[in-house]
Structures are given as structure tokens and as C-alpha cells.
Design a protein around this motif. Sequence first.
Motif, short mmCIF file in Angstrom:
data_model
loop_
_atom_site.label_atom_id
_atom_site.label_comp_id
_atom_site.label_asym_id
_atom_site.label_seq_id
_atom_site.Cartn_x
_atom_site.Cartn_y
_atom_site.Cartn_z
N THR A 269 0.71 -1.28 -0.15
CA THR A 269 -0.14 -0.05 0.09
C THR A 269 0.97 1.10 0.11
OG1 THR A 269 -1.69 -1.06 1.48
CG2 THR A 269 -1.73 1.11 1.11
N ILE A 270 0.38 2.21 -0.97
CA ILE A 270 1.26 3.34 -0.86
C ILE A 270 0.10 4.53 -0.78
CG2 ILE A 270 2.64 5.07 -2.43
CD1 ILE A 270 4.30 2.77 -1.71
N VAL B 222 -3.94 10.45 5.28
CA VAL B 222 -4.21 10.26 6.57
C VAL B 222 -3.82 8.88 7.09
CG1 VAL B 222 -5.91 10.53 8.53
CG2 VAL B 222 -6.20 12.08 6.63
N GLY B 223 -4.13 7.98 6.00
CA GLY B 223 -3.70 6.67 6.48
C GLY B 223 -2.09 6.45 6.70
N GLY B 224 -1.43 7.17 5.73
CA GLY B 224 -0.02 7.17 5.67
C GLY B 224 0.49 7.90 7.03
N ALA B 225 -0.13 8.89 7.59
CA ALA B 225 0.13 9.92 8.46
C ALA B 225 0.25 8.80 9.82
CB ALA B 225 -0.39 10.90 8.57
N VAL B 226 -1.05 8.18 9.82
CA VAL B 226 -1.43 7.43 11.15
C VAL B 226 -0.37 6.05 11.21
CG1 VAL B 226 -3.20 6.11 12.30
CG2 VAL B 226 -3.83 8.09 11.31
N GLY B 227 -0.37 5.59 10.11
CA GLY B 227 0.92 4.32 10.37
C GLY B 227 2.29 4.86 10.54
N MET B 228 2.60 6.01 10.15
CA MET B 228 3.81 6.46 10.57
C MET B 228 3.90 7.34 11.73
SD MET B 228 5.99 5.74 7.90
CE MET B 228 7.42 6.65 8.49
N ASN B 229 2.73 7.53 12.36
CA ASN B 229 2.53 8.53 13.31
C ASN B 229 3.32 9.96 13.00
OD1 ASN B 229 1.70 9.49 15.79
ND2 ASN B 229 3.30 8.54 17.07
#
Length: 305
Positions: A63-64, A131-138
Motif C-alpha cells: 500500500t502506498i 491520513v492513512g500514511g500519517a497514522v501508520g507513520m505517526n
Amino acid sequence: MNKELVKELCDLIKGEILLNELLSKHTSFRIGGHADVWIYPKDISDIKNILTFCNSYNIPVTTIGGGTNVLISDKGIRGVVLNLEHGLCGIKTKRERITCGAGALLSKLLKQASKEELTGLEFAVGIPGTVGGAVGMNAGTKEIRNLEYISIGDLVESVKVIDMNGNVSELRKDDLCFEYRKSNLSEYIILEIKLKLKTGSKKEINDRISRLLEHKKSTQVLDIPSAGCIFKNPDGHSAGKLIDEAGLKGLAIGDAQISEKHANFIVNNGNASAQDVLNLIKKIKLTVFEKTGVKLEEEIKIIGI
Ligand SMILES: Cc1cc2nc3c(=O)[nH]c(=O)nc-3n(C[C@H](O)[C@H](O)[C@H](O)COP(=O)(O)OP(=O)(O)OC[C@H]3O[C@@H](n4cnc5c(N)ncnc54)[C@H](O)[C@@H]3O)c2cc1C
């Protein structure tokens, strides 16, 4: 993936499928070879069907999001790459709670929050990606007035995820673990996020956004392709300062260069390859370790290598 498999996949899902898609178009670094198959799933049932299909044929799935914190191999990514920006990108507000598709842009979420006079997300200004990337990366930022780190994980109430076997579940606060640029969500595809903000004043929210944006513009490189900070800040140190003090600012390998403005940024001056960036990363880690004894750890995710 052969033609028959592609046909079978097309019949299974409603979303858009692109073959042999150039990934440098989808990364802020402007680096990355081709993905065999790039898919914009339309909804969660598409994602389930893709996972079932890929599992049955042993096809890897990646997923990207916005591609703003990744370095993708010059050889690209084999198998299927999912991007949720077209199908899972809705944002709904109910009083102080926001429910948001993982493919929504963080900038759009911030805009919606400030429009609804909800405070807490202002730190996200200038952070590109989904937002998905941000939450995964915190993802987060140092609040400039009191120098505290604020990260998106601080605001998350629950996250809807799907595991690689296609099981959907809702992880609540107690199930979630957020640390500095890290979460316990790496085994999942993040589908939807619920955040809790606070009611604020429009003027204060906008003032804070402007102040943080000014700070970002003066310290970060926003006009040349990059992937943001390459390394995490080691405990008690600033990675940028260590690289600067090691005399490495401005060092280039091919078109990959350590930024003159922010030493923890590597910029792509035109035609940098993933290999150029990797060679520069290796050189930085070695030099900083030799000079200071501090081991730098990558913040960016290196994919396909
Ligand atoms: C100019 C610039 C400034 C930046 N400033 C900051 C900053 O101040 N603070 C900060 O924290 N970061 C910053 N970043 C880094 C980056 O923007 C953030 O980490 C961002 O949140 C990444 O989101 P993305 O959607 O681009 O993720 P991607 O880069 O696409 O992916 C990052 C990782 O998350 C995974 N991923 C993405 N979406 C999903 C999903 N739905 N489910 C599961 N896994 C997923 C990917 O597989 C990958 O491992 C900056 C980057 C740039 C280029």
C-alpha cells in the motif's frame, strides 16, 4: 502478472487498474521504477477481493499513500500496489469527532477541521500525504512554542483496518500503540480513522497554522523533490545537526544531494536514482557514526529493495 490474471482481477473489482505504472509519478522524491499493477480500489469490498485474489496466486500486495515518506527501488515493486486516494477518502464530522478515509489527504483533513473550528490538528500543516500514511507513520511535528512533539496518534480514537487475509476489524485506543514515527499498524492496511479534536476558535486555529507554516517554510525544503526527513532524531540529538556537524551538508551522489537548508533532507536535483539516495544514506550513517558514535536510523520506508 499475465493477461489472464489481469482479466480475472478486472472482473473482480470496481476500482481502476493501471498496468506497469511508473511509481516516480506517485512519490514526492520523484524516484521509483514501475509497479506491475497499480490499483485504486473503490471500496473495502474491492480491497477484500484483491487480497483474496492475490493470496490465492501468491502475489505480493503493497500500500502506498501520498508516497511522501518512501524511497522506492529503481526496479519498482512487484505484484499489486494499492492506493486508497480515490475510493476511501471521505471525511465526516460529528461535533468533536472526525471519521476519515485513509486515502484522504492530511491537508484536506486539516482544512475541514479548521472550517469546523476544531483544534488539535494544526501541527499537520505542511505535512504532505494521506491520513492513512500519517497514522501508520505517526506523523508529527515539534510544536515550536513549547518544543513538544505532537503526533497524529495523540488524536486517534480508533482505526479500521484489514489484515492481509481480508479480515476487517476496528482497533480501539487500547489496541493501538504509537511511538515516535512508529505505530503497531504495519501488518495491516489502514482503511478508516476516527479522531477526537477539541472545539476551538477560528482565529486561534488559523494563527497557529500560519505560525507553524512560516516555521516550516523557513526550515524545510518545500520546493525540491524529497521525502522529508530521512532519519529519525536519535534520543537527545537532532539528526540534521549531527549530519551538519559532520560536515556533510551539500554532499551529492549523482543527483541526490544533502540539502543545504536542512541536513536531514536529501533532495532530488533532477535525475537521482534510488541507488544514489541509498549510497548517500550509507555515507551519512558511516560518517556520523565515525565522528559521534551515534547510529542513525531511517525514518523513510525503503520499498522494493
Ligand atoms: C516536504 C516534506 C515535509 C514533511 N514533513 C513532515 C513532518 O513535519 N512530520 C512528519 O511526520 N513527516 C513529514 N514528512 C513525511 C511524510 O509526509 C509523512 O510521513 C506522511 O504522513 C506520509 O504519508 P503518505 O501518505 O505519503 O505515506 P507514504 O509515504 O505513501 O507511505 C509511508 C508508509 O506508510 C504505509 N502506508 C501508506 N498508506 C497506508 C495505509 N492506508 N495502510 C497501511 N500502510 C500505509 C506505506 O506502505 C509506507 O510504509 C514530510 C515529507 C515531505 C516530502
